[in-house]
Design an enzyme around this catalytic site. Structure first.
Site, PDB file in Angstrom:
ATOM      1  N   LYS A 136      54.989  14.191  42.310  1.00  0.00           N
ATOM      2  CA  LYS A 136      55.577  14.811  42.977  1.00  0.00           C
ATOM      3  C   LYS A 136      55.428  15.528  44.639  1.00  0.00           C
ATOM      4  O   LYS A 136      54.893  16.478  44.625  1.00  0.00           O
ATOM      5  CB  LYS A 136      56.913  15.779  42.864  1.00  0.00           C
ATOM      6  CG  LYS A 136      58.264  14.724  42.653  1.00  0.00           C
ATOM      7  CD  LYS A 136      59.713  15.299  42.494  1.00  0.00           C
ATOM      8  CE  LYS A 136      60.853  14.628  42.139  1.00  0.00           C
ATOM      9  NZ  LYS A 136      61.618  15.712  41.479  1.00  0.00           N
TER      10      LYS A 136
HETATM   11  O1  G3P Z   1      65.984  14.949  41.646  1.00  0.00           O
HETATM   12  C1  G3P Z   1      66.250  16.084  42.150  1.00  0.00           C
HETATM   13  C2  G3P Z   1      67.186  17.057  41.700  1.00  0.00           C
HETATM   14  O2  G3P Z   1      66.683  17.884  40.956  1.00  0.00           O
HETATM   15  C3  G3P Z   1      67.511  17.920  42.766  1.00  0.00           C
HETATM   16  O3  G3P Z   1      68.850  17.771  42.489  1.00  0.00           O
HETATM   17  O4  G3P Z   1      71.227  18.986  42.006  1.00  0.00           O
HETATM   18  O5  G3P Z   1      69.128  20.207  42.929  1.00  0.00           O
HETATM   19  O6  G3P Z   1      70.436  18.592  44.245  1.00  0.00           O
HETATM   20  P1  G3P Z   1      70.259  18.928  43.162  1.00  0.00           P
END
Ligand code: G3P
Length: 215
Positions: A83
């Protein structure tokens, strides 16, 4: 739509994998830190559980470092992809890694332009962050829709991962728009299973079954 789980928690991954619906796993440095583990140990463990793509995020900010990290991470298991955060250095690294057959998941995608460039460089996946756009008053699902349309226009092989999913409606939006994958946190996967009318129906059927036994 393929379903990935967005976590570095091994027990959660084991549980969701046991449901028979899991196609892959995404992690990021924040999720790894939350589990107080290190990336290599974590993705090695995940690769023993899940038979599908597993994203492991590089932390270098220059192409050379990303390429080195990408080679190391993908060497752990064939299902591990690297990633990379969307930037010029990541585009350069993606070109090199994809030519070597190493899959890249370009993350932190917030515009269709970024997704188009990532696909051109050879990324296997792009990860638009739906929830974080909603957080700042923009419509995350509009971004998803634009990327899916652009990729369909050109038969682009790069797969769209709906990421930063915060509730079951985000999953529904991803599926109706036609995202290839949604990467979903554990608690939202649990919410997707339940419906009060299902629970009520099970209770009623069991109660009727008990009554019929007494006749
Ligand atoms: O896959 C990306 C994710 O982990 C980000 O999520 O909730 O931190 O915006 P969030």
């Amino acid at each position: 739509m393929k379903i990935f789980i967005d976590t570095a928690n091994i027990e959660m991954i084991k549980e969701i994998n046991s449901w028979g619906i899991l196609d892959g796993v995404t992690t990021n440095p924040s999720l790894i830190a939350k589990e107080r583990t290190d990336l290599k140990t974590c993705v090695t463990e995940i690769s023993k559980i899940v038979d599908g793509p597993i994203s492991a995020e590089a932390i270098s900010l220059d192409a050379e470092g990303m390429i080195k990290e990408g080679r190391e991470l993908s060497g752990i298991h064939q299902n591990i992809n690297v990633k990379l955060p969307m930037c010029i250095e990541s585009l350069k690294a993606t070109k090199v890694l994809s030519a070597e057959g190493i899959d890249v998941n370009m993350t932190l995608i917030f515009s269709p332009h970024q997704a188009l460039l990532a696909a051109k460089a050879g990324a296997r996946f792009v990860s638009p962050f739906v929830g974080r756009l909603d957080d700042i008053g923009q419509i995350g699902s509009d971004l998803l829709s634009q990327i899916v349309t652009v990729f369909r226009n050109y038969d682009t092989e790069t797969e769209v991962i709906a990421a930063s999913i915060r509730h079951p409606v985000h999953v529904l939006e991803a599926a109706t728009i036609g995202a290839d994958i949604a990467t979903i946190p554990y608690d939202i996967l649990k919410k997707m299973v339940s419906h009060p009318k299902t629970d009520e129906g099970i209770r009623l059927f069991l109660a009727d079954h008990e009554k019929s036994k007494k006749k």
